[in-house]
Design an enzyme around this catalytic site. Sequence first.
Site, PDB file in Angstrom:
ATOM      1  N   ASP A   1      -1.723   7.227   5.423  1.00 26.40           N
ATOM      2  CA  ASP A   1      -1.339   7.342   6.832  1.00 26.40           C
ATOM      3  C   ASP A   1      -0.372   6.222   7.221  1.00 26.40           C
ATOM      4  O   ASP A   1      -0.193   5.254   6.483  1.00 26.40           O
ATOM      5  CB  ASP A   1      -2.583   7.307   7.739  1.00 26.40           C
ATOM      6  CG  ASP A   1      -3.421   6.037   7.568  1.00 26.40           C
ATOM      7  OD1 ASP A   1      -3.437   5.474   6.452  1.00 26.40           O
ATOM      8  OD2 ASP A   1      -4.042   5.598   8.551  1.00 26.40           O
TER       9      ASP A   1
ATOM     10  N   GLU B   1      -6.590   4.590   7.382  1.00 28.27           N
ATOM     11  CA  GLU B   1      -6.690   3.125   7.179  1.00 28.27           C
ATOM     12  C   GLU B   1      -6.212   2.391   8.414  1.00 28.27           C
ATOM     13  O   GLU B   1      -6.716   1.323   8.749  1.00 28.27           O
ATOM     14  CB  GLU B   1      -5.848   2.713   5.961  1.00 28.27           C
ATOM     15  CG  GLU B   1      -6.038   1.251   5.540  1.00 28.27           C
ATOM     16  CD  GLU B   1      -5.113   0.263   6.239  1.00 28.27           C
ATOM     17  OE1 GLU B   1      -5.372  -0.944   6.143  1.00 28.27           O
ATOM     18  OE2 GLU B   1      -4.151   0.684   6.906  1.00 28.27           O
TER      19      GLU B   1
HETATM   20 ZN   LIG Z   1      -1.099  -0.733   5.260  1.00 26.27          ZN
END
Ligand SMILES: [Zn+2]
Length: 388
Positions: free
Chosen positions: A82, A144
Site C-alpha cells: 500500500d 502498513e
Molecule cells: Zn513504508
Amino acid sequence: MIKPRLRQQLAELTALPSISCTMAEQDMSNVPVIDTLANWFETAGFACEIMPVAPGKANLIAVRAGTDPQARGGLVLAGHSDTVPFDQNLWHNDPFKMTERDGKLYGLGMADMKGFFALILDAVANYAKTPFRAPLIVIATCDEETSMAGARALMEQSKGQGRFVLIGEPTNLKPARLHKGVMLERVVITGKSGHSSDPELGRNAIDAMHEVVSRLQQFRTSLKKIQQPLFPVPYPTLNLGCIHGGDNPNRICGLCELQFDVRPLPGMDIESIRADIRQLLNGIEQQFGVSMLYEPATAGSGAAETPADSPFVQKIEGLLGETAGAVSFGTEAPYFRAQNMDTVILGPGNIEQAHQPDEYLEIKNISPMLLLLNQLIHYYCVQGHARL
Ligand SMILES: [Zn+2]
C-alpha cells in the site's frame, strides 16, 4: 541501465493505486497489486498464497521451496503493497504514471515501497535454473500505512515465517536493525461549565488538564534517563500534540481534550508505558472534581530491535562494509521479531522522499540493491545458510 522488464514492472506497479487511509472515503483496495505480484511470482516459479485480511485487502505470501527436505526456515523479503494518499496539486507529474527525470524514477510508492517487489523479481530471475536448498519467501502486506493489519494477520496465523527477514523500506541502502515505536494517546477531561463569575458553580476542565500536562512533562523528563545512543534522538520522546477545550473566556471550561504521542525505545513495552501513565494521572479526578478518560487514540506500534550479534545483521554488514544502525520511522519489524525472525530494514528508496509529493527512486540505487539481493539469495537460499 535498468533492464526493460524491470522498468516495465516498476511502471505497472506504480499504475495500480493502493492507497491506505484511515479516512474510509480515501481508503482503497490493494488487491490489484497483490494479484499482479502473484501472477509475476508464479511465473518466476513461486507458489503463491493470497491471504484475505479484510474486505478489499490481502497479503501475498510467495514461496520458492528449497530442495533440501530438511530445510525449514528460509530468507524472507518483505514489504508493504500500500501507499499513503497524495496531494494532487503538489505533484509535478501523474503519481500513477512512472516518469523518469534527472536519474530519478518518479511515482507514488516508488521509494515507499512497491518498487522493491520489482527489484526482487529482477534478482530471482538470475536463479531461475538454480535449485535452492533453503526457501525464499516474498511477503507483500496490506495496510502498513494505517493499521498494520496485514503484518498482524501474518503473525496471528503464523504465516510467512522464515529464519531471516529483509524489509525493503526506504533507508537509502543503509542497514538498520532497530527503530522506535509510536503510541498516539488522548486524555479527555469532563468538568462542569458555569458562569465564570463564581468558580464554585462549575468544575474547570482546563485547570485539571493543566495538572495532567505538568505530570506528563515530569514523565517526559524521567524518560530521558533511558538512552539508546544509536538513535539521533537517543531517548524516548513525549510530544504534547494538540489540545482543545472550552469556548468562551467568561464560561467555566466544561470539556478539554489533549492528544500526545510517545515514541518508546526498543525493549519498552507499550502496555506497561500505558499503565505507568495511568498511574501517573491518578488522583486528578478527585482533586478537581472532574471525570477523566485516558485511552490510546490508535493501537500504536512497537519498537523493534534485532541484536547486533545476529548472523543476519553481521552478514549484511559484511557485504556492505557498513554497521547497521537505527531508523526514525516505524515498520512491520515488530511483527516479525515477535516470531523470532532476525530482521534488517534496508531498501533503495530514501525516507526523505516517502510520503512526499514527487516521490522518487534514484536510479543509481537500483544496481547496488540488486547486487545485495543477489548475494543474499545466493548465500541463504542457493547455499542454504537460511536453514533452521
Ligand atoms: Zn513504508
